[in-house]
Design a protein around this motif. Structure first.
Motif, PDB file in Angstrom:
ATOM      1  N   GLN A 110      13.235 -17.353 -21.216  1.00  0.00           N
ATOM      2  CA  GLN A 110      13.730 -16.108 -22.300  1.00  0.00           C
ATOM      3  C   GLN A 110      12.392 -16.766 -23.176  1.00  0.00           C
ATOM      4  O   GLN A 110      11.694 -15.476 -23.767  1.00  0.00           O
ATOM      5  CB  GLN A 110      14.846 -16.568 -22.808  1.00  0.00           C
ATOM      6  N   ALA A 135       9.208 -14.934 -21.978  1.00  0.00           N
ATOM      7  CA  ALA A 135       9.574 -13.543 -22.123  1.00  0.00           C
ATOM      8  C   ALA A 135       9.470 -12.966 -23.421  1.00  0.00           C
ATOM      9  O   ALA A 135       8.860 -11.812 -23.823  1.00  0.00           O
ATOM     10  CB  ALA A 135      10.843 -12.985 -21.368  1.00  0.00           C
ATOM     11  N   ASP A 136       9.854 -13.713 -24.396  1.00  0.00           N
ATOM     12  CA  ASP A 136       9.806 -13.297 -26.097  1.00  0.00           C
ATOM     13  C   ASP A 136       8.498 -13.417 -26.139  1.00  0.00           C
ATOM     14  O   ASP A 136       7.850 -12.390 -26.844  1.00  0.00           O
ATOM     15  CB  ASP A 136      10.666 -14.344 -26.587  1.00  0.00           C
ATOM     16  N   CYS A 161       6.355 -10.375 -23.028  1.00  0.00           N
ATOM     17  CA  CYS A 161       6.845  -9.218 -22.790  1.00  0.00           C
ATOM     18  C   CYS A 161       8.206  -8.542 -23.408  1.00  0.00           C
ATOM     19  O   CYS A 161       9.108  -7.888 -22.897  1.00  0.00           O
ATOM     20  CB  CYS A 161       6.990  -9.091 -21.171  1.00  0.00           C
ATOM     21  N   GLY A 162       7.829  -8.725 -24.584  1.00  0.00           N
ATOM     22  CA  GLY A 162       9.024  -8.209 -25.644  1.00  0.00           C
ATOM     23  C   GLY A 162      10.375  -8.727 -25.206  1.00  0.00           C
ATOM     24  O   GLY A 162      11.284  -8.074 -25.713  1.00  0.00           O
ATOM     25  N   GLY A 163      10.617  -9.844 -24.398  1.00  0.00           N
ATOM     26  CA  GLY A 163      11.834 -10.208 -24.288  1.00  0.00           C
ATOM     27  C   GLY A 163      12.858  -9.959 -23.308  1.00  0.00           C
ATOM     28  O   GLY A 163      13.740 -10.371 -22.900  1.00  0.00           O
ATOM     29  N   GLU A 164      12.030  -8.819 -22.541  1.00  0.00           N
ATOM     30  CA  GLU A 164      12.850  -8.193 -21.359  1.00  0.00           C
ATOM     31  C   GLU A 164      12.077  -8.906 -20.233  1.00  0.00           C
ATOM     32  O   GLU A 164      11.043  -8.867 -20.109  1.00  0.00           O
ATOM     33  CB  GLU A 164      12.845  -6.659 -21.557  1.00  0.00           C
ATOM     34  N   PHE A 165      12.857  -9.194 -19.231  1.00  0.00           N
ATOM     35  CA  PHE A 165      12.212  -9.666 -18.103  1.00  0.00           C
ATOM     36  C   PHE A 165      13.376  -9.901 -16.761  1.00  0.00           C
ATOM     37  O   PHE A 165      14.334  -9.530 -16.974  1.00  0.00           O
ATOM     38  CB  PHE A 165      11.725 -11.066 -18.206  1.00  0.00           C
ATOM     39  N   ARG A 166      12.622  -9.914 -15.617  1.00  0.00           N
ATOM     40  CA  ARG A 166      13.345 -10.070 -14.367  1.00  0.00           C
ATOM     41  C   ARG A 166      12.944 -11.567 -14.235  1.00  0.00           C
ATOM     42  O   ARG A 166      12.348 -12.074 -14.088  1.00  0.00           O
ATOM     43  CB  ARG A 166      12.729  -9.313 -13.221  1.00  0.00           C
ATOM     44  N   GLY A 205       7.653  -9.377 -15.861  1.00  0.00           N
ATOM     45  CA  GLY A 205       7.863  -8.190 -16.859  1.00  0.00           C
ATOM     46  C   GLY A 205       6.594  -7.673 -17.208  1.00  0.00           C
ATOM     47  O   GLY A 205       5.766  -7.870 -16.705  1.00  0.00           O
ATOM     48  N   HIS A 240       7.840  -1.348 -16.826  1.00  0.00           N
ATOM     49  CA  HIS A 240       9.229  -1.064 -16.207  1.00  0.00           C
ATOM     50  C   HIS A 240       9.156  -1.732 -14.738  1.00  0.00           C
ATOM     51  O   HIS A 240       8.571  -1.021 -13.883  1.00  0.00           O
ATOM     52  CB  HIS A 240       9.443   0.408 -16.562  1.00  0.00           C
TER      53      HIS A 240
END
Length: 112
Positions: A69, A72-73, A76-81, A103, A106
């Motif tokens: 996390q 990702a923060d 990639c803006g906090g959104e990730f796989r 991430g 999309h």
């Protein structure tokens, strides 16, 4: 484990581009990225896969997710796989538990 690629990275014997590190976990860039952000999060303790990590070092597994996390923060803006491959047929090529943080775009299901 002397023949484990990730153990050797943890020991500093093989270079890697580190992104994050705690006392028990390291995160470094994948050398063959499948997404704009593709970072591996690895426990410093050798366990073969995510199932062994859950059984033997569950607190470190939770820390791996927290580090994922953080990556990702930052990247990639906090959104990730978050992907764990467990076993050769599932795509695991290094038999040291690790999570793929992906991430930066999309991601379609086919990108997994």
């Amino acid at each position: 484990m002397t023949d484990c690629l990730f153990c050797r990275i943890v020991a500093g014997e093989i270079p890697a581009t580190l992104v994050a590190e705690t006392d028990r976990v390291i995160a470094f860039r994948d050398i063959t990225p499948k997404a704009p952000v593709h970072v591996l999060v690895v426990p410093k303790t050798h366990v073969a896969n995510v199932t062994e990590a859950a059984a033997q070092i569950p607190d470190v597994l939770a820390e791996m997710v927290a580090v994922a996390q953080q990556v990702a923060d930052a990247e990639c803006g906090g959104e990730f796989r978050l992907v764990f491959n467990s076993g050769e047929a599932a795509g695991q090529s290094v038999f040291h538990a690790h999570a793929h943080v992906m991430g930066g775009k999309h991601l379609a299901w086919e990108d997994a």
